[in-house]
Design a protein around this motif. Structure first.
Motif, PDB file in Angstrom:
ATOM      1  N   ASP A   1       0.798  -1.230   0.000  1.00  0.00           N
ATOM      2  CA  ASP A   1       0.000   0.000   0.000  1.00  0.00           C
ATOM      3  C   ASP A   1       0.829   1.277   0.000  1.00  0.00           C
ATOM      4  O   ASP A   1       0.311   2.350   0.300  1.00  0.00           O
ATOM      5  CB  ASP A   1      -0.976   0.016   1.192  1.00  0.00           C
ATOM      6  N   CYS A   2       2.111   1.174  -0.339  1.00  0.00           N
ATOM      7  CA  CYS A   2       2.942   2.378  -0.445  1.00  0.00           C
ATOM      8  C   CYS A   2       2.747   3.040  -1.807  1.00  0.00           C
ATOM      9  O   CYS A   2       2.392   2.403  -2.792  1.00  0.00           O
ATOM     10  CB  CYS A   2       4.421   2.031  -0.270  1.00  0.00           C
TER      11      CYS A   2
ATOM     12  N   ALA B   1      18.912   3.486  -1.599  1.00  0.00           N
ATOM     13  CA  ALA B   1      20.202   2.819  -1.496  1.00  0.00           C
ATOM     14  C   ALA B   1      20.022   1.438  -0.864  1.00  0.00           C
ATOM     15  O   ALA B   1      18.933   1.054  -0.450  1.00  0.00           O
ATOM     16  CB  ALA B   1      21.174   3.673  -0.691  1.00  0.00           C
ATOM     17  N   ASN B   2      21.113   0.691  -0.768  1.00  0.00           N
ATOM     18  CA  ASN B   2      21.062  -0.692  -0.307  1.00  0.00           C
ATOM     19  C   ASN B   2      20.358  -0.816   1.040  1.00  0.00           C
ATOM     20  O   ASN B   2      20.713  -0.136   2.009  1.00  0.00           O
ATOM     21  CB  ASN B   2      22.470  -1.256  -0.185  1.00  0.00           C
ATOM     22  N   GLY B   3      19.365  -1.681   1.103  1.00  0.00           N
ATOM     23  CA  GLY B   3      18.690  -1.967   2.357  1.00  0.00           C
ATOM     24  C   GLY B   3      17.705  -0.919   2.815  1.00  0.00           C
ATOM     25  O   GLY B   3      17.173  -1.028   3.926  1.00  0.00           O
ATOM     26  N   ALA B   4      17.432   0.096   2.023  1.00  0.00           N
ATOM     27  CA  ALA B   4      16.417   1.090   2.402  1.00  0.00           C
ATOM     28  C   ALA B   4      15.048   0.423   2.442  1.00  0.00           C
ATOM     29  O   ALA B   4      14.707  -0.368   1.555  1.00  0.00           O
ATOM     30  CB  ALA B   4      16.418   2.257   1.423  1.00  0.00           C
ATOM     31  N   THR B   5      14.255   0.744   3.457  1.00  0.00           N
ATOM     32  CA  THR B   5      13.023   0.008   3.719  1.00  0.00           C
ATOM     33  C   THR B   5      11.858   0.948   3.993  1.00  0.00           C
ATOM     34  O   THR B   5      11.974   1.865   4.802  1.00  0.00           O
ATOM     35  CB  THR B   5      13.206  -0.917   4.940  1.00  0.00           C
ATOM     36  N   LEU B   6      10.726   0.681   3.346  1.00  0.00           N
ATOM     37  CA  LEU B   6       9.480   1.381   3.647  1.00  0.00           C
ATOM     38  C   LEU B   6       8.529   0.429   4.342  1.00  0.00           C
ATOM     39  O   LEU B   6       8.275  -0.683   3.864  1.00  0.00           O
ATOM     40  CB  LEU B   6       8.790   1.876   2.370  1.00  0.00           C
ATOM     41  N   GLY B   7       7.956   0.863   5.483  1.00  0.00           N
ATOM     42  CA  GLY B   7       6.840   0.147   6.075  1.00  0.00           C
ATOM     43  C   GLY B   7       5.581   0.373   5.253  1.00  0.00           C
ATOM     44  O   GLY B   7       5.562   1.154   4.295  1.00  0.00           O
ATOM     45  N   GLY B   8       4.505  -0.301   5.620  1.00  0.00           N
ATOM     46  CA  GLY B   8       3.280  -0.213   4.851  1.00  0.00           C
ATOM     47  C   GLY B   8       2.654   1.168   4.863  1.00  0.00           C
ATOM     48  O   GLY B   8       2.847   1.954   5.787  1.00  0.00           O
ATOM     49  N   HIS B   9       1.926   1.481   3.785  1.00  0.00           N
ATOM     50  CA  HIS B   9       1.101   2.690   3.682  1.00  0.00           C
ATOM     51  C   HIS B   9       1.924   3.989   3.613  1.00  0.00           C
ATOM     52  O   HIS B   9       1.375   5.072   3.838  1.00  0.00           O
ATOM     53  CB  HIS B   9       0.121   2.805   4.850  1.00  0.00           C
TER      54      HIS B   9
END
Length: 277
Positions: A125-126, A135-143
């Motif tokens: 849902d992003c 960049a390497n390992g960048a992370t988005l949580g939901g929404h």
């Protein structure tokens, strides 16, 4: 001349998958029945495209990437949801992007010209704008909602439901737990603003006079002698002629009641940006 579609014999393309002209699929890939690959898409090898996933023309996907897997959300009931990836993206090794959740907006969207380095993750849902760099390992949580021209440093994690404005820069190894205004630099564990992304603004071609107004607006908005709400209303009057400043003002004003805007670092300068050529 358009290249012919080429599929390695070790790959599995399920009946129903739609492949555009010039698609190239290397060894040991799996493309699901509900997938759509635009013209010139290349899956180099060992790529899984699952679910209702659409990949825009010219996008290149490196080994071990998984696109369109079910959301990591216990509220998802298994309904059909989607992942849409824009044109001309670079998706490097081990990147994961999930479809939406059927109890939420039901769609994950990634804009054109994105550059997603190894092991980056975009959750369910992003919405990610154009010209993003993870960049390497960048992370988005939901929404999460990420604007255009955003750079996210390596190993930086963005909490679910957070918004990141256009042209923001999130430094590496940061924890982003609140909204980051457009044009800002944010860094740190429970990140704080470190001023405006002056280098990015110059590279974008924003005139020096507009950058000067933007810095004045930033200082007004985060003047510690008043509340942010009061400052925003003052800035709305003073900087109504600056499209860039109004983008920040409107961004803050549009936040939900439970949303939190990342503030400048306490004890530091309100604007640490460098406006020297």
């Amino acid at each position: 001349m358009t290249r012919e579609t080429a599929i390695h014999p070790s790959s599995v393309i399920e009946p129903g998958a739609q492949l555009g002209a010039g698609v190239r699929i290397g060894p040991f890939c799996h493309v699901g029945a509900d997938a759509v690959l635009g013209d010139g898409v290349e899956l180099i090898s060992h790529v899984a495209v699952r679910g209702a996933t659409t990949i825009g023309a010219g996008t290149q996907v490196y080994p071990m990437a998984t696109l369109g897997a079910p959301p990591q959300n216990t509220r998802h009931k298994g309904g059909r949801t989607t992942l849409t990836i824009g044109a001309n993206c670079m998706i490097r090794e081990g990147v994961t992007m999930h479809v939406g959740t059927d109890t939420s907006r039901g769609a994950t969207e990634v804009g054109d010209n994105g550059n997603f380095l190894a092991y980056a993750h975009i959750a369910h849902d992003c919405v990610v704008g154009k010209n993003a760099t993870f960049a390497n390992g960048a992370t988005l949580g939901g929404h999460c909602e990420v604007g255009d021209n955003v750079n996210i440093g390596g190993l930086t994690a963005v909490h679910q439901f957070v918004r990141v404005g256009d042209n923001a820069f999130l430094a590496g190894c940061s924890a982003i737990v609140g909204d980051v205004i457009p044009f800002a630099v944010a860094s740190g564990n429970r990140a704080k603003l470190r001023g405006l992304n002056i280098i990015g603004l110059k590279r974008s071609g924003l005139p020096r006079a507009e950058i000067y107004l933007l810095r004045r607006a930033y200082r007004t908005i985060f003047d510690r002698s008043r509340t942010v709400a009061e400052n925003v209303e003052l800035a709305r009057v003073e900087f109504s002629g600056s499209a860039a400043a109004m983008k920040i003002i409107d961004f803050i004003s549009s936040r939900g009641k439970r949303q939190y805007t990342v503030p400048p670092l306490k004890g530091g300068a309100v604007d640490d940006g460098d406006d020297e050529d």
